[in-house]
Structure formats: structure tokens, C-alpha cells
Design an enzyme around this catalytic site. Structure first.
Site, PDB file in Angstrom:
ATOM      1  N   TYR A  74      -2.578  43.743  55.370  1.00  0.00           N
ATOM      2  CA  TYR A  74      -3.013  44.717  54.365  1.00  0.00           C
ATOM      3  C   TYR A  74      -2.024  45.891  54.293  1.00  0.00           C
ATOM      4  O   TYR A  74      -1.579  46.277  53.209  1.00  0.00           O
ATOM      5  CB  TYR A  74      -4.421  45.218  54.712  1.00  0.00           C
ATOM      6  CG  TYR A  74      -4.952  46.254  53.756  1.00  0.00           C
ATOM      7  CD1 TYR A  74      -5.291  45.917  52.452  1.00  0.00           C
ATOM      8  CD2 TYR A  74      -5.116  47.580  54.159  1.00  0.00           C
ATOM      9  CE1 TYR A  74      -5.776  46.873  51.565  1.00  0.00           C
ATOM     10  CE2 TYR A  74      -5.595  48.543  53.281  1.00  0.00           C
ATOM     11  CZ  TYR A  74      -5.926  48.181  51.991  1.00  0.00           C
ATOM     12  OH  TYR A  74      -6.394  49.128  51.122  1.00  0.00           O
ATOM     13  N   SER A  87      -2.374  52.544  49.779  1.00  0.00           N
ATOM     14  CA  SER A  87      -3.377  52.880  50.788  1.00  0.00           C
ATOM     15  C   SER A  87      -2.734  53.692  51.896  1.00  0.00           C
ATOM     16  O   SER A  87      -1.543  53.532  52.194  1.00  0.00           O
ATOM     17  CB  SER A  87      -3.963  51.606  51.400  1.00  0.00           C
ATOM     18  OG  SER A  87      -4.683  51.916  52.588  1.00  0.00           O
TER      19      SER A  87
END
Lengths: 245, 245
Positions: free
Chosen positions: A155, A144
Site C-alpha cells: 500500500y 496517503s
């Protein structure tokens, strides 16, 4: 078609990006297995792809937090299709509490690192023998932009870890002619609050919201021989948010 | 064909990698301008590519150490084809003394930084108005694995600098819908001593020598809408020696 005769497994493919990936691979002739935490959704997504692309597909319940689901999903793929050539580790936890950092409980930290990093490793290890016996294969890991701009807590950490995993698996699996690369997308079609979206767009150089379709080109580049001399790399496709030279 | 109606300028395209790039772009339907330090070679190559692909191809002398050559080359492209959509900054100094660092003379340092970094800025600046007037464009800068692994000489420094230039130009030109990305190849078909080739292949994860053809996939990925949401990125295609996550 470039992927005719190939078998692909895409995790988290019941909807959104994973489903777009599965459809893209099928559009080049691959047979595709779609895993999803929601088994019924996986089955209906598999039917959609089969109808649109006229290839054999299979939908399976695969909760990436459950080791047996990963192993049985891959065993089913091998039983039904006789082997596997392409693994797309797309499933992962994102958004909401997963953007917290030290406020997350230890249990939550274990969970996100398990689902976003350890589960892709388990899947890679499980597909390796079949890929090796077929002369090679391709693994694509979903990273990501959050790994490279670093604003999303646990995350972000997990996604930088999967980029590291891509590099390490590339080194370990190269002798079996298995290439391992990654895609680090920006904000695509996730459901996000308007203010979060606004901040994200203001960081991009290309001032439009990304769509899952923007990643199809990258996925097919990495899944085919177009990238045959490339391994261990993560491509950032985020409209120009991350400034990595 | 994905590049029908597009116009591309490739520098250092008389032979080797630049010629392969120019041929690949023409193969997708683009009209191509071939620049090279050796003007006769550029014309010969242009005629060859034109005969092979049926596209309009012109060749001219372009010494990237001379600003007037860069200006004349871009102007010739605009005069002949009416615009430019794709610029591939491929020309550069490499090998031999350019692998030295502090032993290089100050003038040599100025020369490699000019040819490998400043000349691409000049070319980018010159093509910008035409790209902007046509609604956007694509610039591809040639970096090198030397910028990412075994950074030992002025060549590696200049190539890391062009990767920085890619980020900076992507930022500055985004308002005109011009995407700027880079390719960092490993050792391809350059004329180097066998022992150096052996050492490089040994450092790679994929144990074979790269060929210019290995870079066609990434060039076309970056030159077309397949990468429409990607800008400021350098894609490393080196068989795996560099360890950037």
C-alpha cells in the site's frame, strides 16, 4: 458559487471519503459523477448528494480494476454532462493484506499497482481531451500518509507511486492547462483494529482522530483557483505524522 | 468571514508579498500588525490596509536582525490587540549576494541564517504564550522553491532550514494546539533581471510569471480551519519547477 458550471468525477465515491469529496464539490455548485465498485451504492450516494446540494449528479458502477469500467464511466460523464473539469482519483485498495509486502502474491502486487496507480493514469488520460477542449482542468490524486512514513507494505509503495504519478502527469498535462496535485491523508474514518489506531494516533502531533471532513478544505483548495499556481504537489494532511520538510 | 476576532502579525509586510498577506488576512476579518524594516513604510501600509478593509491595523519598525525589534514588535501587538492568533514569518533576505554560497563571508552567512531562520524562531517563541492562552494558534513560515529546486546558494540553504524549522516547531508547539506550516513560493514579483525571469518561467510547468495574489489562496488555507488537521508541512506553490513527490 466557485464551481458553478463545472463537472466533476469522483471515483470510489459510494461511501466514506469519496462521498464527502463529492458532496464538498457539489456544495460549491459543481455537477458530480460518483463512481464506485458497488453500482447500487454509487446511485444512492449520488441521490443523497443531489438532494442535499440541489445539483445534478450521476452514480455509476466503476470497478477500477476493469479498464472498460473506467473508460465507460468517463464516456457516460461526457454524454450526460457534455465535458469534465475536475477528476478526483480517490478509489484505491487499502488495509488488510495490502499492508503486506513480499508476502503478497505476484497477482496481488499486480492488482494493487493496477488499481492504485495504473487506473488513475487511465482515468487521467481519458479525461484529458475534454479538459483541454474546455481550456484546462484539475486532477486530484489520492495519495496517503503511508507513502511518507512507509509502514504499510505494498500500500505504501503504491501511494508513493501515485505521488510520483502526480508529478509526472503535472509535467505532461501542463501545456493543456491541466493542474495535477495530490492529497496524502492520515488515518481518517477507516475501520481499523484498536491497537493499529492507537499506534497511528501516538505518531500524530495533533492528538485526535482525523475525520473525512478534515480533508474538505484541502480538496476545495486544490479544486479551485485558490491553488492556480500550484501543480505536481502532494499535500500531506495527517495531523503531523509525516515529517517531510 | 473566517478570521473575525483573530489577530495576526505579519513580518516584512510593508510592501510586496507581506503586504498582500496582511491585506488578505484583514480581508477575512482579522486585525493585523504590520512589521517592516522600514518603520514609516509599515505605518503607511497599515493605514492603507485599515482604510481598505475597515479592520484595526498597526504598523511598526521591525528589523529581523535585531532581537529587541522582534520582542518590541510582538509586545506592541499584544499591547494593542490583547493577544495574537496568527504569526506569518514572511520577512527574509533574498537575491543578490544571498544567492552566493562559499563566496559569502562568514559574517554574511551568520546574517542570512539569523534573519531567515533564527528570527522566525524568536518570533515563534514570543507569540507562543499568548497563542497557548487563547487555546491555540497558527504560525506560517515563508520558505521558497529555492529550497527544493536549484539549491545553489545560501538563500536556498536558509529556506530549506526554515522548512526544517516548520517541522520541528510543529512538533514542539503541538501540545498548545499551535499548528505550524509553511509556504514555498516560486518567483513572484521580486525585482530580478528579465533573463532570470525567463529562465525561471522556462523551468516552470505553468508558463507564466507568478504574482503575490497566487499565494493568497494558500495563505488563507493555512491560516484558517480549512487546514485544521495539517501541521509541519510546507506547501510548494511555484508553478511546478520543484520535483518533490
Amino acid at each position: 458559487m466557485e464551481l458553478e458550471g463545472k463537472v466533476a468525477l469522483v471515483t470510489g465515491a459510494g461511501s466514506n471519503l469519496g462521498k464527502v469529496y463529492a458532496d464538498a464539490l457539489a456544495s460549491l455548485g459543481a455537477e458530480v459523477v460518483l463512481g464506485d465498485i458497488d453500482g447500487a451504492l454509487a446511485v444512492s450516494a449520488a441521490e443523497d448528494v443531489a438532494a442535499a446540494r440541489r445539483v445534478r449528479t450521476l452514480g455509476l458502477e466503476m470497478d477500477m480494476d476493469v479498464d472498460e469500467h473506467i473508460e465507460s464511466g468517463i464516456a457516460r460523464t461526457l454524454e450526460e454532462f457534455g465535458g469534465i473539469d475536475i477528476l478526483v482519483n480517490n478509489a484505491g485498495l487499502a488495509r488488510g493484506r495490502w499492508s503486506l509486502n513480499s508476502e503478497l502474491s505476484n497477482e496481488e502486487w499486480r492488482k494493487i499497482m493496477n488499481v492504485n496507480v495504473v487506473a488513475p493514469l487511465i482515468a487521467a488520460r481519458a479525461v484529458r481531451p475534454s479538459m483541454a477542449s474546455r481550456g484546462g482542468g484539475v486532477i486530484v490524486n489520492q495519495s496517503s500518509m503511508a507513502a511518507y512514513v512507509g509502514t504499510s507494505g505494498a500500500y505504501s509503495v503504491s501511494k508513493l507511486a501515485i505521488s510520483g504519478l502526480t508529478r509526472e502527469l503535472a509535467a505532461e498535462f501542463a501545456s493543456d492547462n491541466i493542474r495535477v496535485n495530490g492529497i496524502a491523508p492520515g488515518i481518517m474514518n477507516g475501520r481499523l483494529p484498536e491497537d493499529v489506531l492507537k499506534v497511528a494516533l501516538s505518531r500524530q502531533l495533533l492528538r485526535r482522530r482525523g475525520a473525512p471532513e478534515d480533508l474538505v478544505g484541502t480538496l476545495l483548495f486544490l479544486a479551485t483557483d485558490a491553488s492556480s499556481f500550484m501543480t505536481g504537489q502532494t499535500l500531506i494532511v495527517d495531523g503531523g505524522s509525516a515529517h517531510r520538510p | 468571514m473566517t478570521l473575525n476576532g483573530k489577530i495576526a502579525l505579519v513580518t516584512g509586510a510593508g510592501s510586496n508579498l507581506g503586504k498582500i498577506y496582511a491585506t488578505a488576512l484583514a480581508g477575512e476579518g482579522a486585525d493585523v500588525a504590520v512589521g517592516d524594516l522600514d518603520g514609516a513604510l509599515a505605518q503607511e501600509t497599515a493605514a492603507e490596509i485599515s482604510a481598505q478593509t475597515g479592520r484595526r491595523v498597526i504598523g511598526f519598525e521591525m528589523d529581523m536582525e535585531r532581537e529587541d525589534h522582534i520582542e518590541a514588535g510582538v509586545q506592541a501587538t499584544l499591547d494593542e490587540f490583547g493577544g495574537v492568533d496568527i504569526l506569518v514569518n514572511n520577512a527574509g533576505l533574498a537575491r543578490g549576494r544571498w544567492n552566493l554560497l562559499s563566496e559569502l563571508t562568514t559574517d554574511e552567512w551568520r546574517k542570512i541564517m539569523f534573519v531567515n531562520v533564527i528570527a522566525p524562531v524568536i518570533a515563534a517563541r514570543l507569540v507562543r504564550p499568548s497563542m497557548a492562552s487563547r487555546g491555540g494558534g497558527v504560525i506560517i513560515n515563508q520558505s521558497s522553491t529555492a529550497g527544493y529546486s536549484g539549491l545553489t546558494g545560501s538563500y536556498g540553504v536558509s529556506k530549506l532550514a526554515i522548512s526544517g524549522l516548520t517541522v520541528a516547531l510543529a512538533t514542539e508547539f503541538a501540545g498548545d494546539s499551535i499548528r505550524v506550516n509553511g509556504i514555498a513560493p516560486g518567483m513572484m514579483n521580486g525585482r530580478v533581471p528579465q533573463e532570470q525571469i525567463d529562465r525561471m518561467v522556462d523551468m516552470q510547468l505553468l508558463k507564466r510569471r507568478g504574482t503575490p495574489e497566487d499565494l493568497i489562496g494558500v495563505l488563507l488555507f493555512l491560516a484558517t480551519d480549512a487546514s485544521s488537521f495539517m501541521t509541519g508541512q510546507t506547501v510548494i506553490v511555484d508553478g511546478g519547477p520543484s520535483r518533490r513527490p
